[in-house]
Design an enzyme around this catalytic site. Structure first.
Site, mmCIF file in Angstrom:
data_model
loop_
_atom_site.group_PDB
_atom_site.id
_atom_site.type_symbol
_atom_site.label_atom_id
_atom_site.label_comp_id
_atom_site.label_asym_id
_atom_site.label_seq_id
_atom_site.Cartn_x
_atom_site.Cartn_y
_atom_site.Cartn_z
ATOM 1 N N SER A 167 0.837 -1.214 0.000
ATOM 2 C CA SER A 167 0.000 0.000 0.000
ATOM 3 C C SER A 167 0.864 1.253 0.000
ATOM 4 O O SER A 167 0.639 2.185 -0.777
ATOM 5 C CB SER A 167 -0.908 0.024 1.234
ATOM 6 O OG SER A 167 -1.737 -1.101 1.222
ATOM 7 N N ASP A 171 10.831 -6.976 1.641
ATOM 8 C CA ASP A 171 10.121 -7.646 2.723
ATOM 9 C C ASP A 171 10.754 -9.017 2.927
ATOM 10 O O ASP A 171 11.220 -9.633 1.973
ATOM 11 C CB ASP A 171 8.624 -7.801 2.403
ATOM 12 C CG ASP A 171 7.792 -7.896 3.673
ATOM 13 O OD1 ASP A 171 7.176 -6.877 4.051
ATOM 14 O OD2 ASP A 171 7.781 -8.971 4.306
ATOM 15 N N CYS A 174 0.993 -0.171 13.455
ATOM 16 C CA CYS A 174 -0.456 -0.008 13.625
ATOM 17 C C CYS A 174 -0.842 -0.627 14.970
ATOM 18 O O CYS A 174 -1.759 -1.437 15.040
ATOM 19 C CB CYS A 174 -1.226 -0.615 12.460
ATOM 20 S SG CYS A 174 -0.922 -2.352 12.183
#
Lengths: 163, 303
Positions: B117, B136, B231
């Protein structure tokens, strides 16, 4: 991933220009790389220290015989620069295309890979093939029956409610 | 599922309210993928469809709408990208550095990039110019990243599959570390979240995050900017991770200026006290800011 040879790059650029009217200068700031499976990627400069899994986006498949199949991702991104080899679909046809189905089409366009558009918006790639039953080639004066084979990747197929 | 009592006891005082998660679902958000469409084009389409939409005041490319936005042709074509509002914040914080990196021919690193994103948002902000290294450690999640890059037309992305702790020595002027975390900020949209929530899980993530942040800081050029985000609410994974870096390096925390409301980071947690600079970090609480929970820190390496 390896860098495309000059010849491989030339084959792809020449196809994109002759089939879709895309000028090679559009891609001059990007690198062309080739995967082991014959996928051609268009992407940025890569730092020497990293080992990439992929570079940019897959723009085409290049067969050992030199045949080129453009990708939907590529046609969507550069579709606004494409001047030929494109077919404008009706609303119903565009919805069928986005859902992943192939369908018959009466067209004057040449056989081969085409960009499909709706309201001039690039939708993706289709393969136009003459229907065996029609028994004749189409031309500017005489449309002929053809089949539009859906080349939209399976993961991108979607029933669209609003278009 | 109701949060366990220990969760409410931990965060209720910090959030000023034990009910952190609003009873109503947060609105669906998306951003216009400016690599493929313009904001006026998308607005016009949503008006034609008679779908509700509201432009986000602090980011004109972003909108809130209904879940029906995902059934539009614009979504199918990658002209809009469904993304949580709070998740759009980290790329905005490095925006000035992106332009400088492109001009100087330098690379930008999205260190924990999957599912892409923020990578695709960076590509849009950079207008497909320059190079983003989207890394990643999880190979399977990189499939989603590659899919999203293809769908959005993010041409300037190089995908790598490294554990950041062993990432080759390359220098970057701008780095995003959206660290793997316990994800408490998203608990409101995941009914099963509290089945696997635990303090030991938080501590495991915190251990990893400290290592990732230290390594990422070493990859910065002098004067470079690193944005650390999670988050989650856990101070162990947020302020404590940043405080650990400050104690081991010359890193400085920069004040974040965004035209939206947020809560400042904390400078003490239990018996621990953190550097006063931690008040310049940002906490997003769902019940206060109508976005999923988030934490952001802007870290500069001195020249």
């Amino acid at each position: 991933m390896t860098h495309c040879t000059g010849k491989e790059r030339e084959v792809v650029l020449s196809y994109l220009e002759s089939r879709f009217g895309l000028q090679p200068s559009l891609f001059s700031s990007f690198q062309f790389t080739l995967s082991a499976k014959g996928r051609v990627f268009l992407g940025p400069l890569v730092p020497e220290s990293v080992s990439p899994l992929s570079v940019g986006i897959g723009i085409a498949r290049l067969s050992p015989s030199g045949a080129v199949k453009p990708s939907t991702a590529f046609l969507q991104l550069f579709g606004r620069h494409i001047t030929k080899g494109k077919i404008e679909l009706s609303r119903e046809q565009a919805a069928i295309y986005l859902s992943g189905e192939s369908f018959p089409l009466n067209t004057k366009a040449e056989e081969g890979y085409v960009l499909l558009t709706y309201n001039n918006q690039p939708l993706g790639c289709g393969l136009l093939k003459s229907s065996a039953a029609s028994g004749r080639e189409g031309n500017q004066a005489h449309p002929r029956d053809a089949t539009l084979k859906n080349m939209l990747p399976k993961a991108r197929r979607q029933v669209v409610q609003f278009m | 599922m109701q949060p366990p009592r220990i969760f409410q006891e931990r965060y209720g005082p910090l959030a000023g309210n034990p009910e952190i998660f609003p009873s109503q679902r947060l609105p669906k958000a998306f951003r216009v993928n400016t690599l493929k469409a313009t904001v006026p084009e998308v607005k016009k389409k949503f008006q034609q469809y008679d779908l509700p939409f509201q432009q986000v005041p602090w980011y004109p490319d972003a909108f809130t709408s209904s879940p029906a936005a995902l059934q539009t042709m614009e979504h199918a074509l990658g002209q809009i990208y469904s993304q949580e509002l709070s998740s759009m914040l980290p790329p905005l914080l490095v925006r000035p550095e992106l332009e400088a990196a492109v001009s100087a021919g330098q690379f930008v690193l999205d260190a924990c990039a999957a599912p892409g994103s923020k990578t695709t948002q960076l590509a849009a902000l950079m207008g497909n110019r320059g190079t983003i290294i989207a890394n990643d450690s999880d190979y399977n999640r990189l499939r989603a990243l590659k899919f999203n890059c293809e769908k959005t037309g993010a041409l300037n992305v190089v995908v790598t599959n490294s554990d950041l702790r062993r990432f080759p020595d390359t220098k970057f002027p701008a780095i995003l570390v959206d660290a793997p975390c316990s994800g408490e900020g998203r608990a409101g949209s995941d009914p099963k979240f509290f089945r696997y929530w635990s303090l030991s899980r938080i501590h495991r993530f915190a251990y990893l995050q400290k290592q990732l942040l230290e390594k990422a800081f070493r990859l910065l050029v002098p004067g470079g900017l690193l944005v650390y985000s999670t988050c989650t609410f856990a101070p162990e994974e947020n302020e404590e991770v940043i405080d650990s870096l400050l104690s081991k390096s010359p890193a400085t925390i920069e004040k974040i200026s965004l035209p939206l409301s947020w809560s400042p980071g904390i400078t003490s947690w239990g018996k621990k006290t953190f550097s006063p600079g931690l008040k310049n970090t940002v906490r997003i609480w769902p019940h206060l800011h109508q976005m999923e929970g988030f934490f952001l820190a802007k870290i500069r390496k001195p020249l």
